[in-house]
Design an enzyme around this catalytic site. Structure first.
Site, PDB file in Angstrom:
ATOM      1  CG  HIS A 125       2.598  -3.063   6.404  1.00 25.11           C
ATOM      2  ND1 HIS A 125       2.828  -4.403   5.962  1.00 25.11           N
ATOM      3  CD2 HIS A 125       1.643  -2.654   5.803  1.00 25.11           C
ATOM      4  CE1 HIS A 125       2.079  -4.747   4.838  1.00 25.11           C
ATOM      5  NE2 HIS A 125       1.163  -3.945   4.740  1.00 25.11           N
ATOM      6  CG  HIS A 155      -2.025  -1.035   1.104  1.00 25.94           C
ATOM      7  ND1 HIS A 155      -2.975  -1.234   1.976  1.00 25.94           N
ATOM      8  CD2 HIS A 155      -2.410  -1.843  -0.063  1.00 25.94           C
ATOM      9  CE1 HIS A 155      -3.893  -2.176   1.893  1.00 25.94           C
ATOM     10  NE2 HIS A 155      -3.469  -2.577   0.691  1.00 25.94           N
TER      11      HIS A 155
END
Length: 217
Positions: free
Chosen positions: A169, A110
């Site tokens: 993340h 992303h």
């Protein structure tokens, strides 16, 4: 690591996963219309449209790299808390099929995609400094609509990048993802597209003036 839990959040997550598709679909008519309006040459328009093929190749290669890194650095666990190693050399798909949790170095796709898409849109919209159409011009409505759509899409990508920075993340995975996005942008617009054997940059004033001078002669 936190994640989106509601249905609307999951839809937003899917929207980001296909970010390149949205960017591609809006940039294609924008590049075609603005470049044809400025140059009037179909060959130059097709050359500039090849930037989308380059972008697609960058997206695909980086996706493969990220997936390979996660595979070779990962293992399958029985719980999200990384307890109970199931099978060290099992791949991610098989791990999920057996109800396990795959943990590896998951470079943020992303962060990469949102960075690359936003920067590419900004680079291509720089051509607006050269595009001058009055309200009666046949392309005015189409170009204006695409500019609004691309501007809105860029805001979405920036917002979703910030959401990714908060919810997904760890820091190193987000940094690597962003660096790949910056590398894809600079490697093309900052280096390769400056060369003659490339799709080239959006039309610039100096080139347009050269073209007008040649017409006068």
């Amino acid at each position: 690591m936190q994640g989106f839990k509601s249905k609307s959040d999951r839809r937003a997550l899917y929207f980001v996963k296909v970010a390149w598709g949205w960017t591609f679909c809006l940039l294609l008519p924008f590049i075609a219309l603005t470049n044809y309006h400025l140059t009037g040459k179909a060959g130059l328009v097709l050359r500039r449209l090849s930037t989308l093929l380059v972008g697609t190749a960058i997206w695909y290669v980086c996706t493969v790299i990220f997936s390979s890194v996660e595979h070779y650095t990962g293992s399958c666990y029985q719980s999200p808390a990384l307890e109970g190693l199931r099978k060290e050399h099992q791949n991610k798909q098989q791990c999920h099929q057996e109800g396990g949790f795959w943990h590896g170095f998951d470079i943020s796709g992303h962060s990469f995609l949102l960075t690359f898409c936003a920067l590419m849109i900004v680079e291509e919209m720089a051509v607006l400094h050269e595009v001058k159409t009055d309200r009666s011009h046949s392309l005015h409505t189409a170009i204006t609509g695409l500019v609004v759509a691309l501007g809105f899409l860029t805001l979405i990508w920036v917002w979703m990048f910030l959401c990714t920075a908060v919810y997904f993340h760890n820091l190193s995975q987000k940094v690597f993802g962003t660096l790949f996005g910056l590398l894809g942008w600079y490697g093309t617009y900052g280096f390769w597209y400056l060369k003659s054997f490339s799709p080239g940059l959006p039309p610039q004033t100096s080139r347009l003036n050269l073209k007008q001078d040649s017409y006068k002669k």
